[in-house]
Design a protein around this motif. Structure first.
Motif, PDB file in Angstrom:
ATOM      1  N   UNK A 148     -14.666 -16.494  -5.008  1.00 11.83           N
ATOM      2  CA  UNK A 148     -16.217 -16.860  -4.294  1.00 11.83           C
ATOM      3  C   UNK A 148     -16.149 -16.357  -2.628  1.00 11.83           C
ATOM      4  N   UNK A 149     -15.177 -15.956  -2.195  1.00 15.92           N
ATOM      5  CA  UNK A 149     -14.967 -15.583  -0.418  1.00 15.92           C
ATOM      6  C   UNK A 149     -15.400 -14.062  -0.677  1.00 15.92           C
ATOM      7  N   UNK A 150     -15.404 -13.418  -1.850  1.00 19.22           N
ATOM      8  CA  UNK A 150     -15.595 -11.815  -1.730  1.00 19.22           C
ATOM      9  C   UNK A 150     -14.134 -10.833  -1.862  1.00 19.22           C
ATOM     10  N   UNK A 151     -13.288 -11.857  -2.429  1.00 22.20           N
ATOM     11  CA  UNK A 151     -11.788 -11.189  -2.482  1.00 22.20           C
ATOM     12  C   UNK A 151     -11.330 -10.833  -3.855  1.00 22.20           C
ATOM     13  N   UNK A 152     -10.247 -10.427  -4.106  1.00 22.12           N
ATOM     14  CA  UNK A 152      -9.709  -9.912  -5.605  1.00 22.12           C
ATOM     15  C   UNK A 152      -8.452 -10.814  -5.779  1.00 22.12           C
ATOM     16  N   UNK A 153      -8.250 -11.238  -6.959  1.00 20.48           N
ATOM     17  CA  UNK A 153      -7.176 -11.855  -7.145  1.00 20.48           C
ATOM     18  C   UNK A 153      -6.421 -11.130  -8.365  1.00 20.48           C
ATOM     19  N   UNK A 154      -5.413 -10.294  -8.157  1.00 27.11           N
ATOM     20  CA  UNK A 154      -4.797  -9.390  -8.991  1.00 27.11           C
ATOM     21  C   UNK A 154      -3.467  -9.944  -9.511  1.00 27.11           C
ATOM     22  N   UNK A 155      -3.352 -10.162 -10.842  1.00 27.66           N
ATOM     23  CA  UNK A 155      -2.190 -10.841 -11.509  1.00 27.66           C
ATOM     24  C   UNK A 155      -1.006  -9.539 -11.877  1.00 27.66           C
ATOM     25  N   UNK A 156       0.187  -9.509 -11.332  1.00 27.14           N
ATOM     26  CA  UNK A 156       1.067  -8.618 -11.695  1.00 27.14           C
ATOM     27  C   UNK A 156       1.466  -8.443 -13.346  1.00 27.14           C
TER      28      UNK A 156
END
Length: 146
Positions: free
Chosen positions: A138-146
């Motif tokens: 929502x803040x414009x970032x990315x959440x990448x799971x290893x």
């Protein structure tokens, strides 16, 4: 008043009972330990679960069931509010360790959704909670799971 002359108040200190100092002392001979046996010897101790050499209860009872302790995965937890203090846009376990948010680099890290995110981060860690992932995106970032 001189410090070297100070003494405790009369009657506040009592001498310990001196055991094994002869029959006339009232506590000589066996020194209150009874007659014979392991407990009457000096240095003798045995644990509350010791059963005198008999096979102990915890070894007699059959072991059944399954414990997940061996396989449990423990995460190091970081909250979103703690990420706002970081200067970098790229966040991973190395950056978190360098900033003191996790103790070990090689242990898995999970981001939880406590707090708000001010900047757009690209976060690469082992796990995210659903709310954390939602707030980061929502803040414009990315959440990448290893």
């Amino acid at each position: 008043m001189i410090l070297s002359t100070l003494k405790p108040a009369k009657g506040s200190r009592k001498n310990t009972k001196r055991r094994g100092r002869g029959i006339g002392s009232g506590n000589g001979c066996t020194a209150g330990r009874g007659s014979n046996g392991q407990k009457s010897r000096s240095g003798a101790k045995h644990y509350s679960w010791f059963e005198g050499g008999q096979m102990p209860l915890q070894r007699r009872v059959p072991k059944r069931g399954f414990s997940n302790d061996k396989f449990r995965q423990e995460f190091q937890i970081v909250n979103l509010k703690d990420l706002n203090t970081l200067e970098t846009e790229e966040i991973n376990a190395t950056v978190l360790k360098a900033n003191g948010l996790v103790k070990k680099e090689d242990k898995p890290v999970k981001i939880l959704g406590v707090g708000e995110v001010d900047k757009a981060f690209t976060i690469t860690v082992d796990a995210f909670s659903a709310t954390a992932k939602e707030k980061i995106e929502k803040a414009g970032g990315k959440a990448i799971v290893l």
